[in-house]
Design a protein around this motif. Structure first.
Motif, PDB file in Angstrom:
ATOM      1  N   ARG A 169       0.827  -1.214   0.000  1.00 28.83           N
ATOM      2  CA  ARG A 169       0.000   0.000   0.000  1.00 28.83           C
ATOM      3  C   ARG A 169       0.856   1.256   0.000  1.00 28.83           C
ATOM      4  O   ARG A 169       0.645   2.160  -0.808  1.00 28.83           O
ATOM      5  CB  ARG A 169      -0.944   0.008   1.199  1.00 28.83           C
ATOM      6  N   LEU A 170       1.808   1.355   0.911  1.00 33.55           N
ATOM      7  CA  LEU A 170       2.684   2.524   1.021  1.00 33.55           C
ATOM      8  C   LEU A 170       4.133   2.106   0.809  1.00 33.55           C
ATOM      9  O   LEU A 170       4.549   1.021   1.235  1.00 33.55           O
ATOM     10  CB  LEU A 170       2.546   3.177   2.392  1.00 33.55           C
ATOM     11  N   LEU A 171       4.923   2.993   0.172  1.00 31.67           N
ATOM     12  CA  LEU A 171       6.335   2.683  -0.063  1.00 31.67           C
ATOM     13  C   LEU A 171       7.269   3.823   0.301  1.00 31.67           C
ATOM     14  O   LEU A 171       8.477   3.623   0.342  1.00 31.67           O
ATOM     15  CB  LEU A 171       6.559   2.312  -1.535  1.00 31.67           C
ATOM     16  N   ALA A 193       5.860  -9.905 -10.506  1.00 27.23           N
ATOM     17  CA  ALA A 193       6.007  -8.495 -10.827  1.00 27.23           C
ATOM     18  C   ALA A 193       5.793  -7.646  -9.581  1.00 27.23           C
ATOM     19  O   ALA A 193       5.201  -8.083  -8.592  1.00 27.23           O
ATOM     20  CB  ALA A 193       5.018  -8.089 -11.907  1.00 27.23           C
ATOM     21  N   ALA A 194       6.310  -6.413  -9.648  1.00 32.12           N
ATOM     22  CA  ALA A 194       6.113  -5.436  -8.576  1.00 32.12           C
ATOM     23  C   ALA A 194       4.975  -4.513  -8.979  1.00 32.12           C
ATOM     24  O   ALA A 194       4.891  -4.074 -10.131  1.00 32.12           O
ATOM     25  CB  ALA A 194       7.393  -4.634  -8.348  1.00 32.12           C
ATOM     26  N   GLY A 195       4.083  -4.223  -8.035  1.00 33.94           N
ATOM     27  CA  GLY A 195       2.938  -3.390  -8.376  1.00 33.94           C
ATOM     28  C   GLY A 195       2.434  -2.584  -7.207  1.00 33.94           C
ATOM     29  O   GLY A 195       3.162  -2.304  -6.255  1.00 33.94           O
ATOM     30  N   GLY A 196       1.161  -2.231  -7.280  1.00 37.12           N
ATOM     31  CA  GLY A 196       0.553  -1.405  -6.245  1.00 37.12           C
ATOM     32  C   GLY A 196      -0.160  -0.223  -6.853  1.00 37.12           C
ATOM     33  O   GLY A 196      -0.351  -0.141  -8.072  1.00 37.12           O
ATOM     34  N   CYS A 197      -0.541   0.724  -6.000  1.00 32.75           N
ATOM     35  CA  CYS A 197      -1.292   1.891  -6.451  1.00 32.75           C
ATOM     36  C   CYS A 197      -0.606   3.169  -5.965  1.00 32.75           C
ATOM     37  O   CYS A 197      -0.770   3.567  -4.796  1.00 32.75           O
ATOM     38  CB  CYS A 197      -2.734   1.834  -5.929  1.00 32.75           C
ATOM     39  N   GLY A 206       7.607   9.060  -5.896  1.00 30.22           N
ATOM     40  CA  GLY A 206       8.528   8.322  -5.040  1.00 30.22           C
ATOM     41  C   GLY A 206       8.164   6.851  -4.964  1.00 30.22           C
ATOM     42  O   GLY A 206       9.041   5.973  -4.923  1.00 30.22           O
ATOM     43  N   TYR A 207       6.866   6.569  -4.945  1.00 32.69           N
ATOM     44  CA  TYR A 207       6.380   5.183  -4.946  1.00 32.69           C
ATOM     45  C   TYR A 207       6.880   4.462  -6.191  1.00 32.69           C
ATOM     46  O   TYR A 207       7.409   3.337  -6.121  1.00 32.69           O
ATOM     47  CB  TYR A 207       4.859   5.198  -4.917  1.00 32.69           C
ATOM     48  N   ALA A 208       6.739   5.126  -7.346  1.00 36.85           N
ATOM     49  CA  ALA A 208       7.177   4.524  -8.599  1.00 36.85           C
ATOM     50  C   ALA A 208       8.685   4.322  -8.613  1.00 36.85           C
ATOM     51  O   ALA A 208       9.182   3.325  -9.158  1.00 36.85           O
ATOM     52  CB  ALA A 208       6.744   5.405  -9.771  1.00 36.85           C
ATOM     53  N   GLN A 209       9.416   5.234  -7.998  1.00 34.21           N
ATOM     54  CA  GLN A 209      10.869   5.110  -7.967  1.00 34.21           C
ATOM     55  C   GLN A 209      11.291   3.895  -7.146  1.00 34.21           C
ATOM     56  O   GLN A 209      12.208   3.155  -7.536  1.00 34.21           O
ATOM     57  CB  GLN A 209      11.498   6.381  -7.375  1.00 34.21           C
ATOM     58  N   VAL A 210      10.631   3.668  -6.020  1.00 33.52           N
ATOM     59  CA  VAL A 210      10.936   2.489  -5.204  1.00 33.52           C
ATOM     60  C   VAL A 210      10.639   1.213  -5.994  1.00 33.52           C
ATOM     61  O   VAL A 210      11.414   0.252  -5.973  1.00 33.52           O
ATOM     62  CB  VAL A 210      10.132   2.508  -3.889  1.00 33.52           C
ATOM     63  N   LEU A 211       9.505   1.202  -6.692  1.00 33.04           N
ATOM     64  CA  LEU A 211       9.161   0.037  -7.495  1.00 33.04           C
ATOM     65  C   LEU A 211      10.193  -0.200  -8.596  1.00 33.04           C
ATOM     66  O   LEU A 211      10.564  -1.351  -8.872  1.00 33.04           O
ATOM     67  CB  LEU A 211       7.783   0.227  -8.135  1.00 33.04           C
ATOM     68  N   LEU A 212      10.634   0.872  -9.235  1.00 34.86           N
ATOM     69  CA  LEU A 212      11.625   0.752 -10.295  1.00 34.86           C
ATOM     70  C   LEU A 212      12.897   0.098  -9.773  1.00 34.86           C
ATOM     71  O   LEU A 212      13.443  -0.831 -10.392  1.00 34.86           O
ATOM     72  CB  LEU A 212      11.928   2.129 -10.881  1.00 34.86           C
ATOM     73  N   THR A 238       4.944   7.890 -15.586  1.00 41.47           N
ATOM     74  CA  THR A 238       5.509   7.104 -16.678  1.00 41.47           C
ATOM     75  C   THR A 238       6.956   7.500 -16.964  1.00 41.47           C
ATOM     76  O   THR A 238       7.766   6.659 -17.356  1.00 41.47           O
ATOM     77  CB  THR A 238       4.661   7.257 -17.948  1.00 41.47           C
ATOM     78  N   ALA A 239       7.293   8.780 -16.755  1.00 44.18           N
ATOM     79  CA  ALA A 239       8.682   9.211 -16.951  1.00 44.18           C
ATOM     80  C   ALA A 239       9.595   8.551 -15.934  1.00 44.18           C
ATOM     81  O   ALA A 239      10.731   8.160 -16.249  1.00 44.18           O
ATOM     82  CB  ALA A 239       8.781  10.734 -16.859  1.00 44.18           C
ATOM     83  N   THR A 240       9.116   8.400 -14.705  1.00 45.86           N
ATOM     84  CA  THR A 240       9.916   7.739 -13.662  1.00 45.86           C
ATOM     85  C   THR A 240      10.195   6.288 -14.024  1.00 45.86           C
ATOM     86  O   THR A 240      11.290   5.767 -13.769  1.00 45.86           O
ATOM     87  CB  THR A 240       9.176   7.805 -12.313  1.00 45.86           C
TER      88      THR A 240
END
Length: 420
Positions: A169-171, A193-197, A206-212, A238-240
């Motif tokens: 939920r939170l990253l 895969a890594a996912g979430g909202c 920042g959430y997307a960066q952690v997932l990346l 999407t840029a992240t």
């Protein structure tokens, strides 16, 4: 009274050795393809070996010095349409069938595995030989739900391919420390895969960066939930994730405003939409529905997109069902796509979103097939209930629909799926 039975298998034909050494052999006869041809299809192991006119595929050639061997099983598909098998690119099996359960629902390992397995088999019965489910991790769930999915995945080996997306939920920040740790553990445990909202995190980018970073470390794709209400935020997101494309999937993006498709067109990511109600348990709030104009915008902008089912009888959609043909029907019935394009969205586009190879009913392609009662693709989408599912060259599911009328009807009765 009339009954539409499943295709007949020759009773005298049992499993036979494959002289080509590629595993069991299966011959599908009299099948109609989407382009109108009627063909026989020979399958060897997990591949389509040959496609020919009806009656043209005789016994397989023997190895030097060995007797000629016929096919291991022969299935008559007269009256059936043979298609590449669909895939389910976006499901939530850990919440499946929970709409009628008490709140909170029982979370015992046995109950979770049972519901997840039932959900996957239900989807398989509709034709989806490959499936991806998003699974909540962290907080009170820990890794329990993911472990249940992985247990079900192991039990389903040979029947269907099941992928799992780990959803913390939170990253970000101190509040996301547990989510970051759980995500790393989930990917090591076997999540696909890594996912979430990101929309639910105070810092979506920042959430997307952690997932990346986690996806790079685990060498896995990213599959995210977003309503995509703001094109500017979507562009940042999407840029992240750009360094990981084309292994990035977003969905359901059902709140994307007009003109927002241009952001996705330049992003290099894939989209999975949910035609049943446009949302799922991964997105909070009431389902907005999927507007047909959005599908047309995505098509015109050449955004690669697939269609999935989303929720299966959970609180987000108590009437949800995992039928890819229904998703295709909704896309075609709304006028957003042609029947061919609609089926492509639930078959090869869905497979592409899952990182799986293309399927065609042609020699050399994976033997992932769906035979559905019908004389054409529009006819199958309108009412194809009887189905036969082939996964890895083996029949893994049959559904036979029966239609009955009162015996006072004097006219000839139609069979399920026949014209009129």
């Amino acid at each position: 009274m009339t009954a539409d039975s499943a295709p007949a298998e020759d009773p005298h034909q049992g499993p036979a050795p494959n002289p080509l050494g590629h595993g069991p052999v299966l011959l599908l006869t009299g099948a109609k393809l989407a382009d109108g041809r009627v063909v026989d299809v020979r399958i060897s192991g997990d591949r389509i070996q040959a496609v020919g006119t009806v009656g043209s595929l005789g016994p397989l050639p023997a190895l030097p010095g060995a007797p000629t061997t016929t096919t291991g099983a022969r299935i008559d598909l007269s009256g059936y349409l043979l298609l590449p098998a669909p895939a389910e690119p976006h499901a939530h099996y850990d919440a499946a069938f929970s709409a009628t359960l008490p709140t909170p629902p029982p979370e015992t390992r046995t109950e979770l595995v049972r519901r997840i397995t039932e959900a996957a088999l239900t989807s398989l019965g509709y034709g989806a030989t490959a499936q991806r489910t998003h699974v909540r991790i962290g907080d009170v769930h820990g890794l329990g739900r993911l472990e249940a999915v992985l247990t079900a995945r192991q039990a389903l080996r040979g029947l269907a391919d099941l992928q799992a997306v780990a959803m913390p939920r939170l990253l970000t920040g101190l509040a996301g420390a547990d989510g970051r740790a759980q995500l790393r553990d989930a990917l090591k445990l076997g999540a696909t895969a890594a996912g979430g909202c990101p929309d639910l995190d105070p810092d979506p980018v920042g959430y997307a960066q952690v997932l990346l970073e986690a996806a790079r470390e685990a060498d896995c794709p990213v599959d995210l939930h977003t309503a995509a209400t703001d094109p500017v935020s979507l562009a940042r997101l999407t840029a992240t994730l750009a360094p990981l494309r084309p292994r990035v999937t977003l969905g359901p993006c059902s709140a994307l405003p007009p003109g927002g498709a241009t952001v996705l067109a330049t992003s290099g990511v894939r989209l999975v939409c949910l035609p049943q109600n446009g949302s799922c348990t991964g997105i909070e709030g009431p389902p907005p529905g999927l507007r047909p104009s959005l599908v047309r915008e995505l098509t015109e902008s050449r955004v690669p997109f697939a269609a999935g089912s989303g929720s299966l009888r959970d609180l987000a959609n108590p009437a949800g069902r995992p039928d890819p043909l229904e998703a295709a029907y909704l896309l075609a019935g709304s006028g957003a796509l042609s029947p061919d394009a609609a089926y492509e969205a639930v078959s090869n586009q869905a497979r592409a979103a899952l990182g799986l190879p293309l399927v065609r009913v042609d020699a050399g392609f994976p033997a992932e097939l769906l035979a559905v009662r019908g004389d054409s693709l529009p006819g199958a989408l309108a009412g194809g209930h009887s189905r036969l599912v082939v996964h890895s060259g083996r029949i893994v599911s049959r559904t036979s629909a029966v239609r009955e009328f009162a015996d006072t009807v004097a006219l000839a009765l139609p069979r399920q799926g026949s014209p009129g």
